[in-house]
Design a protein around this motif. Structure first.
Motif, PDB file in Angstrom:
ATOM      1  N   SER A  90      75.028  23.477  16.291  1.00  0.00           N
ATOM      2  CA  SER A  90      75.376  23.469  17.727  1.00  0.00           C
ATOM      3  C   SER A  90      74.181  22.943  18.517  1.00  0.00           C
ATOM      4  O   SER A  90      73.068  22.822  17.975  1.00  0.00           O
ATOM      5  CB  SER A  90      75.706  24.891  18.212  1.00  0.00           C
ATOM      6  OG  SER A  90      74.530  25.682  18.197  1.00  0.00           O
ATOM      7  N   GLY A  91      74.409  22.702  19.796  1.00  0.00           N
ATOM      8  CA  GLY A  91      73.297  22.304  20.662  1.00  0.00           C
ATOM      9  C   GLY A  91      72.300  23.441  20.834  1.00  0.00           C
ATOM     10  O   GLY A  91      71.093  23.205  20.953  1.00  0.00           O
ATOM     11  N   THR A  92      72.819  24.659  20.849  1.00  0.00           N
ATOM     12  CA  THR A  92      71.939  25.822  20.962  1.00  0.00           C
ATOM     13  C   THR A  92      71.010  25.887  19.756  1.00  0.00           C
ATOM     14  O   THR A  92      69.798  26.111  19.888  1.00  0.00           O
ATOM     15  CB  THR A  92      72.802  27.109  21.044  1.00  0.00           C
ATOM     16  OG1 THR A  92      73.765  26.943  22.089  1.00  0.00           O
ATOM     17  CG2 THR A  92      71.954  28.332  21.308  1.00  0.00           C
ATOM     18  N   LEU A  95      68.282  23.266  19.995  1.00  0.00           N
ATOM     19  CA  LEU A  95      67.155  23.663  20.856  1.00  0.00           C
ATOM     20  C   LEU A  95      66.233  24.624  20.111  1.00  0.00           C
ATOM     21  O   LEU A  95      65.013  24.482  20.131  1.00  0.00           O
ATOM     22  CB  LEU A  95      67.680  24.337  22.131  1.00  0.00           C
ATOM     23  CG  LEU A  95      68.264  23.408  23.196  1.00  0.00           C
ATOM     24  CD1 LEU A  95      69.058  24.197  24.237  1.00  0.00           C
ATOM     25  CD2 LEU A  95      67.154  22.612  23.883  1.00  0.00           C
ATOM     26  N   SER A 122      70.687  25.031  34.613  1.00  0.00           N
ATOM     27  CA  SER A 122      71.171  24.458  33.357  1.00  0.00           C
ATOM     28  C   SER A 122      72.119  25.449  32.716  1.00  0.00           C
ATOM     29  O   SER A 122      72.343  26.544  33.244  1.00  0.00           O
ATOM     30  CB  SER A 122      69.989  24.185  32.416  1.00  0.00           C
ATOM     31  OG  SER A 122      70.440  23.603  31.198  1.00  0.00           O
ATOM     32  N   PHE A 123      72.658  25.063  31.556  1.00  0.00           N
ATOM     33  CA  PHE A 123      73.445  26.001  30.770  1.00  0.00           C
ATOM     34  C   PHE A 123      72.481  27.040  30.171  1.00  0.00           C
ATOM     35  O   PHE A 123      71.318  26.742  29.875  1.00  0.00           O
ATOM     36  CB  PHE A 123      74.215  25.252  29.671  1.00  0.00           C
ATOM     37  CG  PHE A 123      75.017  26.173  28.804  1.00  0.00           C
ATOM     38  CD1 PHE A 123      76.013  26.970  29.349  1.00  0.00           C
ATOM     39  CD2 PHE A 123      74.765  26.273  27.443  1.00  0.00           C
ATOM     40  CE1 PHE A 123      76.742  27.843  28.553  1.00  0.00           C
ATOM     41  CE2 PHE A 123      75.484  27.135  26.642  1.00  0.00           C
ATOM     42  CZ  PHE A 123      76.478  27.929  27.205  1.00  0.00           C
ATOM     43  N   ALA A 125      71.890  28.283  27.339  1.00  0.00           N
ATOM     44  CA  ALA A 125      71.187  28.069  26.073  1.00  0.00           C
ATOM     45  C   ALA A 125      69.805  27.439  26.266  1.00  0.00           C
ATOM     46  O   ALA A 125      68.923  27.598  25.419  1.00  0.00           O
ATOM     47  CB  ALA A 125      72.025  27.187  25.147  1.00  0.00           C
ATOM     48  N   THR A 126      69.619  26.719  27.367  1.00  0.00           N
ATOM     49  CA  THR A 126      68.305  26.092  27.606  1.00  0.00           C
ATOM     50  C   THR A 126      67.217  27.157  27.620  1.00  0.00           C
ATOM     51  O   THR A 126      66.133  26.970  27.055  1.00  0.00           O
ATOM     52  CB  THR A 126      68.324  25.325  28.953  1.00  0.00           C
ATOM     53  OG1 THR A 126      69.419  24.412  28.944  1.00  0.00           O
ATOM     54  CG2 THR A 126      67.035  24.574  29.190  1.00  0.00           C
ATOM     55  N   VAL A 172      65.956  19.035  31.128  1.00  0.00           N
ATOM     56  CA  VAL A 172      67.363  18.844  30.742  1.00  0.00           C
ATOM     57  C   VAL A 172      67.850  17.545  31.386  1.00  0.00           C
ATOM     58  O   VAL A 172      67.585  17.323  32.572  1.00  0.00           O
ATOM     59  CB  VAL A 172      68.217  20.027  31.253  1.00  0.00           C
ATOM     60  CG1 VAL A 172      69.683  19.852  30.874  1.00  0.00           C
ATOM     61  CG2 VAL A 172      67.679  21.353  30.710  1.00  0.00           C
ATOM     62  N   ASP A 199      66.327  18.482  26.486  1.00  0.00           N
ATOM     63  CA  ASP A 199      67.654  19.058  26.299  1.00  0.00           C
ATOM     64  C   ASP A 199      68.622  17.936  26.662  1.00  0.00           C
ATOM     65  O   ASP A 199      68.935  17.703  27.839  1.00  0.00           O
ATOM     66  CB  ASP A 199      67.868  20.293  27.177  1.00  0.00           C
ATOM     67  CG  ASP A 199      69.248  20.928  26.929  1.00  0.00           C
ATOM     68  OD1 ASP A 199      70.148  20.202  26.466  1.00  0.00           O
ATOM     69  OD2 ASP A 199      69.417  22.126  27.215  1.00  0.00           O
ATOM     70  N   ALA A 201      71.702  17.673  25.594  1.00  0.00           N
ATOM     71  CA  ALA A 201      73.045  18.135  25.215  1.00  0.00           C
ATOM     72  C   ALA A 201      74.138  17.338  25.919  1.00  0.00           C
ATOM     73  O   ALA A 201      75.225  17.156  25.374  1.00  0.00           O
ATOM     74  CB  ALA A 201      73.196  19.621  25.546  1.00  0.00           C
ATOM     75  N   GLN A 202      73.847  16.868  27.134  1.00  0.00           N
ATOM     76  CA  GLN A 202      74.884  16.195  27.927  1.00  0.00           C
ATOM     77  C   GLN A 202      74.641  14.686  28.007  1.00  0.00           C
ATOM     78  O   GLN A 202      75.226  14.026  28.862  1.00  0.00           O
ATOM     79  CB  GLN A 202      74.894  16.786  29.350  1.00  0.00           C
ATOM     80  CG  GLN A 202      75.068  18.299  29.362  1.00  0.00           C
ATOM     81  CD  GLN A 202      75.184  18.889  30.766  1.00  0.00           C
ATOM     82  OE1 GLN A 202      75.149  18.171  31.759  1.00  0.00           O
ATOM     83  NE2 GLN A 202      75.331  20.210  30.835  1.00  0.00           N
ATOM     84  N   SER A 223      74.118  18.325  21.893  1.00  0.00           N
ATOM     85  CA  SER A 223      75.286  19.167  21.600  1.00  0.00           C
ATOM     86  C   SER A 223      76.494  18.267  21.421  1.00  0.00           C
ATOM     87  O   SER A 223      76.667  17.284  22.159  1.00  0.00           O
ATOM     88  CB  SER A 223      75.551  20.110  22.768  1.00  0.00           C
ATOM     89  OG  SER A 223      76.844  20.673  22.653  1.00  0.00           O
ATOM     90  N   LYS A 228      81.710  17.568  25.302  1.00  0.00           N
ATOM     91  CA  LYS A 228      80.576  16.665  25.514  1.00  0.00           C
ATOM     92  C   LYS A 228      81.014  15.198  25.368  1.00  0.00           C
ATOM     93  O   LYS A 228      82.053  14.907  24.800  1.00  0.00           O
ATOM     94  CB  LYS A 228      79.462  16.972  24.498  1.00  0.00           C
ATOM     95  CG  LYS A 228      78.885  18.375  24.682  1.00  0.00           C
ATOM     96  CD  LYS A 228      78.158  18.527  26.005  1.00  0.00           C
ATOM     97  CE  LYS A 228      77.369  19.800  26.129  1.00  0.00           C
ATOM     98  NZ  LYS A 228      78.010  20.848  26.917  1.00  0.00           N
ATOM     99  N   TYR A 361      76.294  24.797  37.567  1.00  0.00           N
ATOM    100  CA  TYR A 361      76.555  26.138  37.097  1.00  0.00           C
ATOM    101  C   TYR A 361      76.527  27.055  38.289  1.00  0.00           C
ATOM    102  O   TYR A 361      75.690  26.858  39.177  1.00  0.00           O
ATOM    103  CB  TYR A 361      75.489  26.521  36.067  1.00  0.00           C
ATOM    104  CG  TYR A 361      75.604  25.619  34.843  1.00  0.00           C
ATOM    105  CD1 TYR A 361      76.493  25.920  33.815  1.00  0.00           C
ATOM    106  CD2 TYR A 361      74.858  24.437  34.758  1.00  0.00           C
ATOM    107  CE1 TYR A 361      76.613  25.080  32.704  1.00  0.00           C
ATOM    108  CE2 TYR A 361      74.991  23.596  33.658  1.00  0.00           C
ATOM    109  CZ  TYR A 361      75.872  23.928  32.650  1.00  0.00           C
ATOM    110  OH  TYR A 361      76.014  23.082  31.582  1.00  0.00           O
TER     111      TYR A 361
HETATM  112  C1  LIG Z   1      72.416  21.540  28.960  1.00  0.00           C
HETATM  113  C2  LIG Z   1      72.959  22.225  27.729  1.00  0.00           C
HETATM  114  N1  LIG Z   1      72.094  22.758  26.850  1.00  0.00           N
HETATM  115  C3  LIG Z   1      72.518  23.352  25.726  1.00  0.00           C
HETATM  116  C4  LIG Z   1      73.867  23.448  25.431  1.00  0.00           C
HETATM  117  C5  LIG Z   1      74.288  24.195  24.213  1.00  0.00           C
HETATM  118  O1  LIG Z   1      75.077  23.438  23.339  1.00  0.00           O
HETATM  119  P1  LIG Z   1      76.150  24.144  22.392  1.00  0.00           P
HETATM  120  O2  LIG Z   1      77.276  24.631  23.240  1.00  0.00           O
HETATM  121  O3  LIG Z   1      76.565  23.039  21.460  1.00  0.00           O
HETATM  122  O4  LIG Z   1      75.472  25.231  21.664  1.00  0.00           O
HETATM  123  C6  LIG Z   1      74.800  22.887  26.310  1.00  0.00           C
HETATM  124  C7  LIG Z   1      76.244  22.909  26.018  1.00  0.00           C
HETATM  125  O5  LIG Z   1      77.025  23.639  26.526  1.00  0.00           O
HETATM  126  C8  LIG Z   1      74.337  22.277  27.497  1.00  0.00           C
HETATM  127  O6  LIG Z   1      75.190  21.741  28.386  1.00  0.00           O
END
Ligand SMILES: Cc1ncc(COP(=O)(O)O)c(C=O)c1O
Length: 417
Positions: A90-92, A95, A122-123, A125-126, A172, A199, A201-202, A223, A228, A361
């Protein structure tokens, strides 16, 4: 995860598309449904190719790593001009892998932690990945034009963080536009040996001064979550890096810290990229440049429609603020995000007409309940807080139709009329 769940619910709740576009004089009362996203349109065109790639993995019976994963990693590394790419779950995870591969975490003595500077807008997970790595997140506010981490604000945090070991800055590329890499690269030079982690991811396919995301920082996390711009059929992610050392460490860490089977050199994790997802991604990667171009074209069309409707303004007190593109950036418009007066009422008005929209967000990370321990309070990052109250993402994806974009803008014009 709430945001992602909400996102999925918005998509699923969207009514099915009408086969024939219908135009109405009174959009407010008779609006045509416009989903935030419609995955089925992309799949319809790729069905045979994707199913045959999945079939190949099934025939090979190699479900963990193997040729599907290495094939995708090679193609993806080439696409983002990075020497190394490591597929992960995953993107998480990407990171976390980036931080752990770069040896960022609790300091060796265990009495303090390395610090990483990032954005509160940000999301989740950052920031959570920094904590998961055992490091300390330090936040800095955003640039109000691009919504990306402000290099000036980062510089201020760096100069006021005496006693902290700041190992990295983690900008990000929000909504698919690269952060100001000229400024971050200069900052990296001034604060050697500071690392830069993207980051991204997007932002697969986005670029800064022609250099693709993934090849800008020391490490980058992508991600492939289904919404995405490059998306898998489930969770998937990837780390890209310029460093052979970080590449080797990330491969070791994604497989339980093993270099040799059942000899665990470090406490890694299981966060490998699934082989079936890799096969799907390799097919889709071939179409990504075209899809990203279509996203840019659709963004330009929204710009034109809003301007023609007289809705565009320089600030949110006077009207809608359209997305700002830095001339050095090549964005991919993962999202098309406006600042909107009376944002929440507008969103409800659109929802009542079955027009999708989303807020990325609504709560900046320093105000999230689970992150109260970071010690920030309301007012600490006013630009992020203002953005959280004003932003609205409108439907954008390669297959969106012109009449759907018109419907969105007409409905917004009717709301403000
Ligand atoms: C900016 C950002 N960072 C990290 C993530 C985490 O990615 P994932 O959902 O694949 O774990 C996302 C995705 O939602 C994201 O938009």
């Amino acid at each position: 995860m709430l945001t992602l769940l909400d996102e999925a619910r918005t998509i699923m709740a969207a009514p099915p598309l009408l086969a024939t576009p219908i135009y109405h004089d009174n959009v407010a009362e008779n609006s045509q449904p416009v989903p935030m996203l419609d995955f089925s349109r992309q799949f319809a065109g790729l069905r045979e190719e994707i199913l045959s790639a999945i079939e190949k993995v099934c025939d090979s019976q190699q479900f963990i790593l193997g040729p599907a994963v290495t094939g995708f990693e090679k193609a993806a590394a080439a696409a983002c001009a990075a020497p190394h790419a490591v597929g992960c779950a995953s993107g998480t995870d990407a990171l976390w892998l980036a931080l752990a591969a770069a040896r960022i975490g609790p300091d060796a003595g265990g009495s303090s932690s390395d610090a990483v500077i990032t954005t509160p807008f940000s999301f989740f997970a950052t920031v959570s990945s920094i904590l998961r790595a055992g490091a300390k997140p330090l936040l800095a506010d955003i640039d109000p034009l691009t919504f990306n981490l402000s290099p000036t604000a980062v510089e201020e945090v760096l100069s006021s963080s005496a006693g902290q070991t700041v190992k990295a800055v983690l900008p990000v590329h929000l909504y698919g536009q690269c952060a100001d890499w000229d400024a971050f690269a200069a900052l990296r030079q001034r604060h050697h040996p500071l690392l830069l982690i993207e980051d991204a991811a997007q932002a697969f396919g986005a670029a800064w001064n022609g250099t693709p995301a993934g090849a800008l920082g020391d490490l980058a996390a992508f991600s492939f979550y289904p919404t995405k711009n490059l998306s898998a059929f489930g969770d998937a992610g990837m780390l890209a890096t310029l460093s052979a050392d970080f590449d080797e460490r990330a491969r070791m860490l994604r497989g339980h810290g093993m270099r040799r089977r059942y000899y665990h050199d470090e406490i890694g994790w299981n966060c490998r990229l699934d082989s079936i997802q890799a096969a799907v991604l390799e097919v889709k990667l071939r179409y990504l440049p075209q899809w990203n171009r279509q996203r840019r074209d659709h963004a330009a069309r929204y710009d034109r429609l809003f301007r023609a409707a007289g809705l565009a303004a320089a600030n949110v007190r006077e009207g809608i603020v359209l997305p700002f593109t830095d001339p050095r950036a090549t964005p991919v418009f993962h999202q098309y995000v406006i600042r909107a007066p009376r944002r929440d009422q507008l969103r409800q008005y659109l929802a009542d007409r079955h027009i999708g929209s989303e807020i990325y967000y609504p709560v900046p990370l320093h105000l999230q309940a689970s992150l109260a321990g970071l010690g920030y309070k309301p007012g600490d990052f006013p630009l992020s807080e203002a953005a959280a109250a004003e932003v609205l993402a409108l439907p954008i994806y390669p297959e969106i139709r012109e009449d759907e974009q018109q419907t969105v803008v007409e409905a917004i014009a009717a709301f403000y009329a």
